[in-house]
Write a protein that holds these residues in place. Structure first.
Motif, PDB file in Angstrom:
ATOM      1  N   ASP A   1       0.830  -1.192   0.000  1.00  0.00           N
ATOM      2  CA  ASP A   1       0.000   0.000   0.000  1.00  0.00           C
ATOM      3  C   ASP A   1       0.871   1.252   0.000  1.00  0.00           C
ATOM      4  O   ASP A   1       1.655   1.473   0.925  1.00  0.00           O
ATOM      5  CB  ASP A   1      -0.911  -0.015   1.240  1.00  0.00           C
ATOM      6  N   GLU A   2       0.737   2.065  -1.035  1.00  0.00           N
ATOM      7  CA  GLU A   2       1.570   3.260  -1.169  1.00  0.00           C
ATOM      8  C   GLU A   2       1.288   4.298  -0.101  1.00  0.00           C
ATOM      9  O   GLU A   2       2.149   5.098   0.235  1.00  0.00           O
ATOM     10  CB  GLU A   2       1.401   3.870  -2.561  1.00  0.00           C
ATOM     11  N   ALA A   3       0.080   4.318   0.453  1.00  0.00           N
ATOM     12  CA  ALA A   3      -0.251   5.300   1.489  1.00  0.00           C
ATOM     13  C   ALA A   3       0.639   5.102   2.715  1.00  0.00           C
ATOM     14  O   ALA A   3       1.088   6.068   3.331  1.00  0.00           O
ATOM     15  CB  ALA A   3      -1.718   5.184   1.871  1.00  0.00           C
ATOM     16  N   GLU A   4       0.927   3.845   3.049  1.00  0.00           N
ATOM     17  CA  GLU A   4       1.793   3.567   4.188  1.00  0.00           C
ATOM     18  C   GLU A   4       3.231   3.994   3.903  1.00  0.00           C
ATOM     19  O   GLU A   4       3.934   4.464   4.778  1.00  0.00           O
ATOM     20  CB  GLU A   4       1.773   2.073   4.514  1.00  0.00           C
ATOM     21  N   VAL A   5       3.656   3.829   2.687  1.00  0.00           N
ATOM     22  CA  VAL A   5       5.030   4.145   2.295  1.00  0.00           C
ATOM     23  C   VAL A   5       5.254   5.648   2.199  1.00  0.00           C
ATOM     24  O   VAL A   5       6.324   6.156   2.500  1.00  0.00           O
ATOM     25  CB  VAL A   5       5.364   3.456   0.944  1.00  0.00           C
ATOM     26  N   SER A   6       4.236   6.399   1.817  1.00  0.00           N
ATOM     27  CA  SER A   6       4.400   7.825   1.558  1.00  0.00           C
ATOM     28  C   SER A   6       4.606   8.673   2.812  1.00  0.00           C
ATOM     29  O   SER A   6       4.816   9.867   2.714  1.00  0.00           O
ATOM     30  CB  SER A   6       3.196   8.359   0.773  1.00  0.00           C
ATOM     31  N   THR A   7       4.589   8.070   3.987  1.00  0.00           N
ATOM     32  CA  THR A   7       4.730   8.828   5.227  1.00  0.00           C
ATOM     33  C   THR A   7       6.189   9.047   5.644  1.00  0.00           C
ATOM     34  O   THR A   7       6.435   9.761   6.601  1.00  0.00           O
ATOM     35  CB  THR A   7       3.987   8.129   6.382  1.00  0.00           C
ATOM     36  N   ILE A   8       7.148   8.464   4.948  1.00  0.00           N
ATOM     37  CA  ILE A   8       8.543   8.611   5.373  1.00  0.00           C
ATOM     38  C   ILE A   8       9.158   9.884   4.798  1.00  0.00           C
ATOM     39  O   ILE A   8       8.713  10.414   3.789  1.00  0.00           O
ATOM     40  CB  ILE A   8       9.401   7.383   4.993  1.00  0.00           C
ATOM     41  N   SER A   9      10.206  10.354   5.447  1.00  0.00           N
ATOM     42  CA  SER A   9      10.893  11.569   5.007  1.00  0.00           C
ATOM     43  C   SER A   9      11.820  11.260   3.838  1.00  0.00           C
ATOM     44  O   SER A   9      12.157  10.104   3.579  1.00  0.00           O
ATOM     45  CB  SER A   9      11.720  12.142   6.162  1.00  0.00           C
ATOM     46  N   SER A  10      12.252  12.310   3.157  1.00  0.00           N
ATOM     47  CA  SER A  10      13.167  12.117   2.030  1.00  0.00           C
ATOM     48  C   SER A  10      14.511  11.563   2.501  1.00  0.00           C
ATOM     49  O   SER A  10      15.143  10.782   1.794  1.00  0.00           O
ATOM     50  CB  SER A  10      13.353  13.420   1.254  1.00  0.00           C
ATOM     51  N   GLU A  11      14.941  11.947   3.716  1.00  0.00           N
ATOM     52  CA  GLU A  11      16.203  11.430   4.258  1.00  0.00           C
ATOM     53  C   GLU A  11      16.107   9.924   4.482  1.00  0.00           C
ATOM     54  O   GLU A  11      17.031   9.178   4.180  1.00  0.00           O
ATOM     55  CB  GLU A  11      16.575  12.117   5.576  1.00  0.00           C
ATOM     56  N   GLU A  12      14.952   9.471   5.018  1.00  0.00           N
ATOM     57  CA  GLU A  12      14.759   8.041   5.225  1.00  0.00           C
ATOM     58  C   GLU A  12      14.741   7.305   3.880  1.00  0.00           C
ATOM     59  O   GLU A  12      15.343   6.237   3.751  1.00  0.00           O
ATOM     60  CB  GLU A  12      13.442   7.776   5.957  1.00  0.00           C
ATOM     61  N   LEU A  13      14.061   7.881   2.906  1.00  0.00           N
ATOM     62  CA  LEU A  13      13.997   7.262   1.585  1.00  0.00           C
ATOM     63  C   LEU A  13      15.398   7.130   0.996  1.00  0.00           C
ATOM     64  O   LEU A  13      15.753   6.081   0.456  1.00  0.00           O
ATOM     65  CB  LEU A  13      13.097   8.060   0.644  1.00  0.00           C
ATOM     66  N   MET A  14      16.210   8.168   1.121  1.00  0.00           N
ATOM     67  CA  MET A  14      17.578   8.108   0.590  1.00  0.00           C
ATOM     68  C   MET A  14      18.389   7.027   1.293  1.00  0.00           C
ATOM     69  O   MET A  14      19.183   6.329   0.661  1.00  0.00           O
ATOM     70  CB  MET A  14      18.284   9.461   0.729  1.00  0.00           C
TER      71      MET A  14
ATOM     72  N   GLN B   1       9.552  -0.321  -1.131  1.00  0.00           N
ATOM     73  CA  GLN B   1       8.288  -0.367  -0.381  1.00  0.00           C
ATOM     74  C   GLN B   1       8.325  -1.477   0.658  1.00  0.00           C
ATOM     75  O   GLN B   1       7.876  -1.274   1.789  1.00  0.00           O
ATOM     76  CB  GLN B   1       7.122  -0.563  -1.354  1.00  0.00           C
ATOM     77  N   LYS B   2       8.858  -2.613   0.313  1.00  0.00           N
ATOM     78  CA  LYS B   2       8.961  -3.718   1.280  1.00  0.00           C
ATOM     79  C   LYS B   2       9.888  -3.368   2.436  1.00  0.00           C
ATOM     80  O   LYS B   2       9.588  -3.660   3.589  1.00  0.00           O
ATOM     81  CB  LYS B   2       9.425  -4.993   0.580  1.00  0.00           C
ATOM     82  N   MET B   3      11.022  -2.734   2.128  1.00  0.00           N
ATOM     83  CA  MET B   3      11.955  -2.336   3.183  1.00  0.00           C
ATOM     84  C   MET B   3      11.291  -1.354   4.145  1.00  0.00           C
ATOM     85  O   MET B   3      11.432  -1.472   5.363  1.00  0.00           O
ATOM     86  CB  MET B   3      13.208  -1.679   2.573  1.00  0.00           C
TER      87      MET B   3
END
Length: 174
Positions: free
Chosen positions: A105-118, A168-170
């Motif tokens: 679910d992309e809604a759950e994934v979209s809550t992280i910050s850009s630093e976390e994503l990087m 997304q899995k991570m």
């Protein structure tokens, strides 16, 4: 010193202008380098290569388009050159070979910050990370990515989809 003076100073070999240009762009370009290589030392080496190319070719900047974009393109090309030398996409599969799995679910994934994503992006296998970065961060099309990396457009798409799914899995796992 404004940007035009800075560029002219660098063309003339003025060390103060070169230092000012380095100070202005080094942090941002280190971020670019870190998106293409995992290791900080490799990113520093890549950044050094990028600045050498920048200072060597600065007289080729025509003033068309932003200087910032021109600088970024030099660093991206340095990274891609290095990755091509190491043939990071040698085992890249084509989209037609890909096994489709459910995407979280992309809604759950979209809550992280850009630093976390990087930080998660740095954990991706090199080929996935490169394509994901070029498409999602740098804004290249799959056709452009294919041409730049010498892979098919569909391979670029599959690498992007696999990277996205893995990210997304991570994220959901943590």
């Amino acid at each position: 010193m404004d940007e035009k003076q800075l560029i002219k100073g660098c063309i003339d070999g003025d060390r103060k202008a070169q230092k000012a240009l380095f100070d202005k762009y080094s942090r941002k370009m280190m971020g670019v380098c870190l998106r293409y290589v995992k290791d900080t030392e490799d990113a520093r080496d890549l950044m050094q290569e990028g600045f050498i190319k920048l200072f060597t070719n600065i007289r080729r900047y025509t003033g068309n388009g932003s200087f910032d974009g021109w600088v970024r393109k030099i660093f991206v090309n340095c990274a891609l050159e290095r990755l091509r030398q190491h043939d990071v996409l040698r085992d890249a599969g084509d989209l037609n070979e890909m096994n489709y799995m459910d995407i979280p679910d992309e809604a759950e994934v979209s809550t992280i910050s850009s630093e976390e994503l990087m930080s998660y992006m740095r954990l991706l296998p090199e080929g996935f990370r490169v394509v994901f970065n070029m498409y999602a961060v740098e804004g290249y099309s799959h056709k452009e990515i294919g041409e730049m990396l010498h892979i098919s457009e569909s391979t670029s798409r599959s690498q992007y989809m696999r990277a996205r799914k893995m990210l997304q899995k991570m994220i959901l796992k943590n």
